[in-house]
Design an enzyme around this catalytic site. Sequence first.
Site, PDB file in Angstrom:
ATOM      1  N   HIS A   9       0.848  -1.208   0.000  1.00  0.00           N
ATOM      2  CA  HIS A   9       0.000   0.000   0.000  1.00  0.00           C
ATOM      3  C   HIS A   9       0.880   1.253   0.000  1.00  0.00           C
ATOM      4  O   HIS A   9       1.317   1.724   1.053  1.00  0.00           O
ATOM      5  CB  HIS A   9      -0.918  -0.029   1.239  1.00  0.00           C
ATOM      6  N   HIS A  11       1.131   5.004  -2.251  1.00  0.00           N
ATOM      7  CA  HIS A  11       0.670   5.898  -3.330  1.00  0.00           C
ATOM      8  C   HIS A  11       1.910   6.518  -3.959  1.00  0.00           C
ATOM      9  O   HIS A  11       2.692   7.169  -3.252  1.00  0.00           O
ATOM     10  CB  HIS A  11      -0.227   6.992  -2.759  1.00  0.00           C
ATOM     11  N   HIS A 189      -9.767   1.305  -0.277  1.00  0.00           N
ATOM     12  CA  HIS A 189      -9.572   2.002   1.000  1.00  0.00           C
ATOM     13  C   HIS A 189     -10.894   1.976   1.769  1.00  0.00           C
ATOM     14  O   HIS A 189     -11.929   2.413   1.243  1.00  0.00           O
ATOM     15  CB  HIS A 189      -9.204   3.468   0.783  1.00  0.00           C
ATOM     16  N   GLU A 192     -10.701   3.494   7.392  1.00  0.00           N
ATOM     17  CA  GLU A 192      -9.665   4.440   7.808  1.00  0.00           C
ATOM     18  C   GLU A 192     -10.413   5.601   8.469  1.00  0.00           C
ATOM     19  O   GLU A 192     -10.376   5.759   9.683  1.00  0.00           O
ATOM     20  CB  GLU A 192      -8.849   4.916   6.590  1.00  0.00           C
ATOM     21  N   ASP A 270       1.900   3.937   3.077  1.00  0.00           N
ATOM     22  CA  ASP A 270       0.855   4.816   2.539  1.00  0.00           C
ATOM     23  C   ASP A 270       1.466   5.977   1.734  1.00  0.00           C
ATOM     24  O   ASP A 270       1.514   5.922   0.515  1.00  0.00           O
ATOM     25  CB  ASP A 270      -0.044   5.322   3.684  1.00  0.00           C
TER      26      ASP A 270
HETATM   27  N1  ADE Z   1      -4.641   8.950  -0.840  1.00  0.00           N
HETATM   28  C1  ADE Z   1      -3.387   9.014  -0.404  1.00  0.00           C
HETATM   29  N2  ADE Z   1      -3.314   8.634   0.887  1.00  0.00           N
HETATM   30  C2  ADE Z   1      -4.567   8.316   1.276  1.00  0.00           C
HETATM   31  C3  ADE Z   1      -5.143   7.853   2.472  1.00  0.00           C
HETATM   32  N3  ADE Z   1      -4.408   7.624   3.560  1.00  0.00           N
HETATM   33  N4  ADE Z   1      -6.473   7.641   2.499  1.00  0.00           N
HETATM   34  C4  ADE Z   1      -7.207   7.871   1.408  1.00  0.00           C
HETATM   35  N5  ADE Z   1      -6.725   8.294   0.258  1.00  0.00           N
HETATM   36  C5  ADE Z   1      -5.412   8.517   0.165  1.00  0.00           C
HETATM   37 ZN    ZN Z   2      -3.729   4.870   1.052  1.00  0.00          ZN
END
Ligand code: ADE
Ligand code: ZN
Length: 327
Positions: A9, A11, A189, A192, A270
Amino acid sequence: MSLPKVELHLHLEGAAPPAFIRGLAKEKHVDIGGIFDEAGNYRYRDFWDFLKVYEAATSVLTSPEDFARLTRAVLAESAASGVIYSECFLSPDFCGGRDVGAWREYLHAIREAAAEAERRDGITLRGIVTPIRHFGPEKARETALCAAETAGDWLVGFGLGGDEKIGKPKDFLWSFDCAREAGLRLTCHAGEWGGPESVRDAIHDLGVERIGHGVRAIEDLALVDEIAEQGIVLEVCPGSNVTLGIYPNWRAHPIETLMERGVKVTVSTDDPPFFHTTMAKEYDRLAEAFGWDDSTFRDIAQTSARATFCTEETRGKILKKLEKADA
Ligand code: ADE
Ligand code: ZN
């Protein structure tokens, strides 16, 4: 640092070091406003402000070559943390505005840079296309079409990021069905900023095999049992959750409880520079908070390797590397 790690995970734009983004902004003579603090780090107030800063930083990445440079920088950092395999989220929204032809060029540049990093550092990268939830289901359809057109051995998955408080997973069903039909593996996602119902909806309505974060499932133990029984994998990013304030400190994070209840738990960063983290730091902080030893981290790496979306052949190679390191 030396334990081999598998990250599921990450980005790609979210992994851009602030100095890298500042440098690009300077080269292009663009002003991206006050997104940095005095120390030069990204500055944001909360998750929603983080999303804005993220998009402002990403706005300077305007060409395939920018993404190639970014990929080189990100993989060098991951390799230095002991990562041997990584799956990164890519958004056609940020790579050519969801135009399939442009997206192919961005993807080509990212793959070339990844191949170079693999030759140099032995780190393998694969991609997961990720529409942005707060951009809405219509844009997600265009994103899914980009993903479907380029699905294969390298582009292996489809997910959904962005503001979890907006809309429902089933609003994105067309996109997820399109990706599934193209042979892509699915993650989303959830859990969270949304509670357990958000995780349940992603599993039931979209049929995903993995959940990005998913940690707030802990608030509903029947759901935790279901996740464990179904073998759904959580892409847990503890440093992200603690920095964004979902949990007040590392000890309060539910990762250990989830693991003890039989959930397949993995560890990722992340958006590492945003959360002042690296894979090596995540491992250090988990060891400090929970007293985990190398064998726990080896189990996590194994679980992560088995949960990868790549081909059987690539997965076999990763598992072999882990075995060799254990011996
Ligand atoms: N895009 C980048 N980081 C994110 C996160 N922690 N939650 C949702 N979208 C994201
Ligand atoms: Zn994420």
